[in-house]
Write a protein that holds these residues in place. Structure first.
Motif, short mmCIF file in Angstrom:
data_model
loop_
_atom_site.label_atom_id
_atom_site.label_comp_id
_atom_site.label_asym_id
_atom_site.label_seq_id
_atom_site.Cartn_x
_atom_site.Cartn_y
_atom_site.Cartn_z
N GLU A 20 -4.55 -3.18 0.59
CA GLU A 20 -3.44 -4.12 0.69
C GLU A 20 -3.95 -5.46 1.18
OE1 GLU A 20 0.95 -3.27 1.98
OE2 GLU A 20 -0.30 -3.56 3.76
N ASN A 21 -4.05 -6.39 0.23
CA ASN A 21 -4.56 -7.71 0.60
C ASN A 21 -3.51 -8.82 0.47
OD1 ASN A 21 -4.36 -8.15 -2.15
ND2 ASN A 21 -6.54 -8.42 -2.49
N GLY A 22 -2.32 -8.48 -0.03
CA GLY A 22 -1.27 -9.48 -0.16
C GLY A 22 -1.53 -10.52 -1.23
N LEU A 45 0.82 -1.21 0.00
CA LEU A 45 0.00 0.00 0.00
C LEU A 45 0.85 1.26 0.00
CD1 LEU A 45 -2.82 1.26 0.07
CD2 LEU A 45 -2.76 1.09 2.55
N LYS A 46 1.89 1.29 0.79
CA LYS A 46 2.74 2.49 0.88
C LYS A 46 3.35 2.83 -0.48
CE LYS A 46 6.63 4.39 3.47
NZ LYS A 46 7.62 4.13 4.52
N LYS A 47 3.88 1.82 -1.16
CA LYS A 47 4.49 2.02 -2.48
C LYS A 47 3.44 2.46 -3.50
CE LYS A 47 7.12 -0.52 -5.99
NZ LYS A 47 7.73 -1.83 -6.33
N GLU A 86 -7.55 -5.68 5.98
CA GLU A 86 -6.85 -4.92 4.94
C GLU A 86 -6.80 -3.44 5.29
OE1 GLU A 86 -8.58 -7.72 1.31
OE2 GLU A 86 -9.36 -5.70 1.56
N ASP A 87 -5.63 -2.83 5.07
CA ASP A 87 -5.53 -1.38 5.13
C ASP A 87 -6.01 -0.84 3.80
OD1 ASP A 87 -4.45 -1.11 7.73
OD2 ASP A 87 -2.48 -1.71 6.96
N VAL A 88 -6.77 0.27 3.85
CA VAL A 88 -7.42 0.81 2.66
C VAL A 88 -7.12 2.29 2.54
CG1 VAL A 88 -9.63 1.11 1.47
CG2 VAL A 88 -9.31 -0.84 3.00
N SER A 89 -6.85 2.73 1.32
CA SER A 89 -6.62 4.14 1.04
C SER A 89 -7.45 4.54 -0.18
CB SER A 89 -5.13 4.38 0.75
OG SER A 89 -4.89 5.73 0.44
N PHE A 90 -8.20 5.62 -0.05
CA PHE A 90 -8.94 6.17 -1.19
C PHE A 90 -8.14 7.35 -1.72
CE2 PHE A 90 -12.17 3.72 0.89
CZ PHE A 90 -12.99 3.29 -0.13
N LEU A 91 -7.77 7.29 -2.99
CA LEU A 91 -6.96 8.31 -3.63
C LEU A 91 -7.78 8.97 -4.74
CD1 LEU A 91 -3.80 6.07 -4.05
CD2 LEU A 91 -4.19 7.75 -2.25
#
Length: 131
Positions: A62-64, A21-23, A46-51
């Motif tokens: 990020e689900n791997g 997720l960071k990348k 899962e960590d989630v980011s809305f962009l």
């Protein structure tokens, strides 16, 4: 033929799984996207980011298990005004629902209700209503 169009306002987001997720967030921010909401989906772990850039929103999670190949976008989410009405309509049309009926996530201010169907190319279409 009846359609769902009367309840669909447009594209809400595109779902993009990632293994980092960071990348992924740094990449899209370098293109001008801005993180507008970040959370953790405890149910999925899962960590989630809305962009967002302009009127395009990406839901990156990020689900791997990202497949790292062409065509790896997970889903298109349509913004709807009445998820119950759309759900009834897709059931009448006989489209395969691949979610557990209408689901809820505590995202955004008041949460969201959504369900997902399969399209003719096995693409996932999510119908999502902000509460």
């Amino acid at each position: 033929m009846s359609t769902c169009g009367q309840w669909v306002k447009g594209l809400q987001h595109v779902g993009l799984p990632t293994n980092d997720l960071k990348k992924t967030r740094a990449f899209y921010e370098s293109l001008g996207f801005e993180e507008i909401y970040a959370t953790r989906n405890e149910q999925a772990g899962e960590d989630v980011s809305f962009l967002r850039l302009g009127n395009l929103t990406l839901e990156v999670y990020e689900n791997g298990r990202a497949e790292m190949r062409l065509g790896a976008i997970d889903h298109l989410a349509l913004d709807v005004t009445d998820v119950d009405a759309v759900y009834a309509q897709v059931q009448k049309l006989g489209y395969p629902v691949v979610s557990d009926g209408i689901e809820f996530l505590p995202f955004w201010k008041n949460g969201v209700r959504f369900f997902t169907i399969l399209g003719p190319n096995r693409e996932r279409i999510e119908f999502n209503q902000y509460l």
